[in-house]
Design an enzyme around this catalytic site. Structure first.
Site, short mmCIF file in Angstrom:
data_model
loop_
_atom_site.label_atom_id
_atom_site.label_comp_id
_atom_site.label_asym_id
_atom_site.label_seq_id
_atom_site.Cartn_x
_atom_site.Cartn_y
_atom_site.Cartn_z
N ASN A 16 1.06 -0.77 0.12
CA ASN A 16 -0.43 0.00 0.29
C ASN A 16 1.37 1.41 0.38
OD1 ASN A 16 -1.70 1.77 0.62
ND2 ASN A 16 -2.18 1.51 2.30
N GLU A 22 -6.46 4.72 8.27
CA GLU A 22 -6.38 6.37 7.98
C GLU A 22 -7.71 7.60 6.89
OE1 GLU A 22 -2.20 5.18 6.11
OE2 GLU A 22 -1.84 5.39 7.14
#
Ligand code: PGA
Length: 246
Positions: free
Chosen positions: A9, A92
């Site tokens: 990621n 997030e």
């Protein structure tokens, strides 16, 4: 029976020049014995999907297929430029955009309907762990964020304790094992043994070349979702090696 998965990621990192890291990674792993998935920023997705031999995924999608959603990107659009997967519900995004589990579930459903594999993230905060609420939190996020039509192909779960992301802190192997075992049991209960045992469960949060091998020994850890250490081939490559050796 579950094919292991090393997923990177990149978050909001990477200009076009960064694609050389994917070339280096492909050179180092011409025939990986595990699935390798790279999730670059959406700006690099189409090029990466064209150039890179690994599967490419996105980091988020909108729950709708199209419409008046300025700035958003649908799962269908991601699929259209070559994505095979999309991360949904990363902490997030849950934190910065107030994305609750019902939104995450709608995004995961949209991804699956567009033919993408949904990587559904979940994890507890440090306060929740210290209050011994980890399994309650994970159970709630799992029930709330995962759509009903799961298969072993269209769903991956990523357990990512929020306090371990980008911090260098990692739960003990026993703690990782406890949560992964819990997720496995819940998946089996909800979807039956076949699907429940087929869905891959990744660990994420400060996975590095020097801790990957021991984490991959934990039962029900089927791979990793790697942030910082996926940006450089020199860091991600030994993690892929560790997973191949697990
Ligand atoms: P990290 O990030 O490996 O940099 O801790 C993991 C993630 O957020 O997916």
């Amino acid at each position: 029976m579950r094919r292991k998965l090393a997923a990177g990621n990149w978050k909001m990192n990477g200009l076009s020049g960064q694609l050389t890291e994917l070339e280096a990674l492909a050179e180092a792993h011409p025939k990986p014995a595990v699935d390798v998935l790279i999730c670059p920023p959406v700006t690099l997705l189409a090029t990466a999907a064209r150039q890179c031999p690994f599967d490419i995924g996105a980091q988020d999608c909108h729950a709708n297929a199209s419409g008046a959603h300025t700035g958003d990107v649908s799962a269908e659009m991601l699929r259209d430029v070559g994505a095979k997967a999309v991360i949904v519900g990363h902490s997030e995004r849950r934190e910065s955009y107030d994305e609750h589990s019902d939104i995450v579930r709608a995004k995961a459903r949209a991804a699956q309907q567009a033919g993408l594999m949904a990587i559904v993230c979940m994890g507890e905060s440090l306060a929740q762990r210290e209050a011994q609420n980890t399994l309650d939190i994970i159970g709630g996020q799992l029930a709330g964020s995962v759509p009903d039509n799961a298969t072993a192909e269209n769903l991956v779960i990523a357990y990512e304790p929020i306090w371990a992301i980008g911090t260098g802190l990692v739960p003990s192997l026993a703690q990782i094992g406890e949560v992964h075992g819990f997720i496995r049991a819940r998946l089996e209960r909800r979807f039956g043994a076949g699907v429940g045992r087929g869905v891959r469960i990744l660990y994420g949060g400060s996975v590095k070349p020097d801790n990957a091998a021991e984490i991959f020994q934990v039962p029900d850890v089927d791979g990793a979702l790697v942030g910082g250490a996926s940006l450089k081939a020199a860091d991600f490559s030994p993690i892929i090696n560790a997973l191949e050796g697990a």
